[in-house]
Design an enzyme around this catalytic site. Structure first.
Site, PDB file in Angstrom:
ATOM      1  CG  ASN A  11     -12.872  13.198  -7.218  1.00 14.33           C
ATOM      2  OD1 ASN A  11     -12.455  12.040  -6.595  1.00 14.33           O
ATOM      3  ND2 ASN A  11     -13.756  13.340  -8.024  1.00 14.33           N
ATOM      4  CE  LYS A  13     -11.902  12.771 -11.216  1.00 10.91           C
ATOM      5  NZ  LYS A  13     -12.393  13.245 -12.471  1.00 10.91           N
ATOM      6  CG  HIS A  96     -17.782  13.475  -9.772  1.00 13.99           C
ATOM      7  ND1 HIS A  96     -17.341  12.816 -11.101  1.00 13.99           N
ATOM      8  CD2 HIS A  96     -16.782  14.201  -9.558  1.00 13.99           C
ATOM      9  CE1 HIS A  96     -16.419  13.367 -11.688  1.00 13.99           C
ATOM     10  NE2 HIS A  96     -15.891  14.482 -10.656  1.00 13.99           N
ATOM     11  CD  GLU A  98     -15.036  10.936 -13.344  1.00 13.57           C
ATOM     12  OE1 GLU A  98     -14.607  10.670 -12.374  1.00 13.57           O
ATOM     13  OE2 GLU A  98     -14.388  12.180 -13.840  1.00 13.57           O
ATOM     14  CD  GLU A 168     -16.717  18.469 -10.438  1.00 17.91           C
ATOM     15  OE1 GLU A 168     -15.377  18.843 -10.519  1.00 17.91           O
ATOM     16  OE2 GLU A 168     -17.086  17.525 -10.280  1.00 17.91           O
ATOM     17  N   GLY A 174     -11.545  16.381 -16.684  1.00 15.41           N
ATOM     18  CA  GLY A 174     -10.616  15.532 -17.292  1.00 15.41           C
ATOM     19  C   GLY A 174     -10.163  15.727 -18.793  1.00 15.41           C
ATOM     20  CB  SER A 214      -9.519  21.209 -16.887  1.00 13.37           C
ATOM     21  OG  SER A 214      -9.761  19.988 -17.670  1.00 13.37           O
TER      22      SER A 214
HETATM   23  P1  PGA Z   1     -10.320  17.205 -13.439  1.00 15.45           P
HETATM   24  O1  PGA Z   1     -11.361  16.681 -12.450  1.00 15.45           O
HETATM   25  O2  PGA Z   1      -9.758  18.514 -12.428  1.00 15.45           O
HETATM   26  O3  PGA Z   1      -9.321  16.241 -13.587  1.00 15.45           O
HETATM   27  O4  PGA Z   1     -10.889  17.844 -14.585  1.00 15.45           O
HETATM   28  C1  PGA Z   1     -12.281  17.340 -11.749  1.00 15.45           C
HETATM   29  C2  PGA Z   1     -13.362  16.399 -11.154  1.00 15.45           C
HETATM   30  O5  PGA Z   1     -13.745  15.304 -11.639  1.00 15.45           O
HETATM   31  O6  PGA Z   1     -13.779  16.841  -9.999  1.00 15.45           O
END
Ligand code: PGA
Length: 252
Positions: A11, A13, A96, A98, A168, A174, A214
């Protein structure tokens, strides 16, 4: 136990330039070798068409990060599932964290997106996960349960063949704070049991459940070898071909 393939998706983003996205896609496609792991990239919407051209003839699948639930209409700034299909997507991420927490997308709203994407012929990576405060108050399972029941309401067993769930935990996205392999396994086993309750054992046994939050080359192997972890949804570490490919190799 069902033999499920591993599926690693990146992803991106709201990162990459157009040139950088094309280079990244090309480097991933050429670095895959004969990996049996399913691999997808989810670039920013604006780059989907260009990345689709780069990926033509390769085994790398293309996903969007989000979609709207209508086919067309007065929805400024949005993209419909049909538009995503037309530029070459096979997948879209739905829900997601976010989008849930940054844009207020609710289970009912995400359910409309899931229906629209699946009816149009897109596969979905449907994301669920608890906040740190919910984990600390032992609500992880009830949160996952609500998100699954609300998000998948009305989705048929047949449509579930085109659904991937990404677990997740929000506190791991993140942040560099990865779930332990046992925490991931426990949550994934719970998701599979819940899906078995909703759709029966066969659907549950075939369901791919990715872990996200992560995931890095140095923690991927242990996570990805948990019995109910079928792959990863990778954010930060998917922006460099080397680290993403290392995670793909760890899955194999
Ligand atoms: P990350 O993000 O690997 O940077 O923690 C995972 C995601 O948002 O799908």
């Amino acid at each position: 136990m069902a033999l499920r393939p591993k599926f690693v998706a990146g992803n991106w983003k709201m990162y990459t330039t157009l040139g950088g996205a094309k280079e990244l896609a090309a480097a991933i496609a050429s670095g895959l070798g004969d990996s049996r792991t399913m691999v997808a990239v989810c670039p920013p919407t604006l780059w989907l068409s260009a990345v689709a051209d780069v990926l033509k003839g390769t085994s790398v699948l293309l996903g969007a990060q989000n979609c709207h639930f209508e086919k067309e209409g007065a929805y400024t700034g949005e993209s419909s599932p049909q538009m995503l299909l037309e530029v070459g997507c096979q997948y879209t991420i739905v829900g997601h964290s976010e989008r849930r927490h940054g844009f207020g997308e609710t289970d009912a709203f995400l359910n409309k997106k899931a229906h629209a994407a699946l009816s149009a012929g897109l596969k979905i990576i449907f994301c669920i996960g608890e906040l740190l405060s919910e984990r600390e108050t032992a609500q992880t399972e009830s949160v996952l349960n609500t998100q699954l029941i609300g998000g998948l309401a009305g989705i048929t067993a047949e449509q579930m063949k085109h659904v991937v769930i990404a677990y997740e935990p929000v506190w791991a996205i993140g942040t560099g704070k990865v779930a332990t392999p046992q925490q991931a396994q426990d949550a994934h086993a719970y998701v599979r049991r819940t899906i078995a309750g909703m759709y029966g054992e066969n659907v549950a046994a075939a369901l791919l459940i990715q872990y996200g939050g992560s995931v890095k080359p140095d923690n991927a192997a242990t996570l990805l070898h948990q019995p109910d972890v079928d792959g990863a949804l990778v954010g930060g570490a998917s922006l460099k071909a080397d680290s993403f490919l290392a995670i793909v190799r760890a899955a194999g």
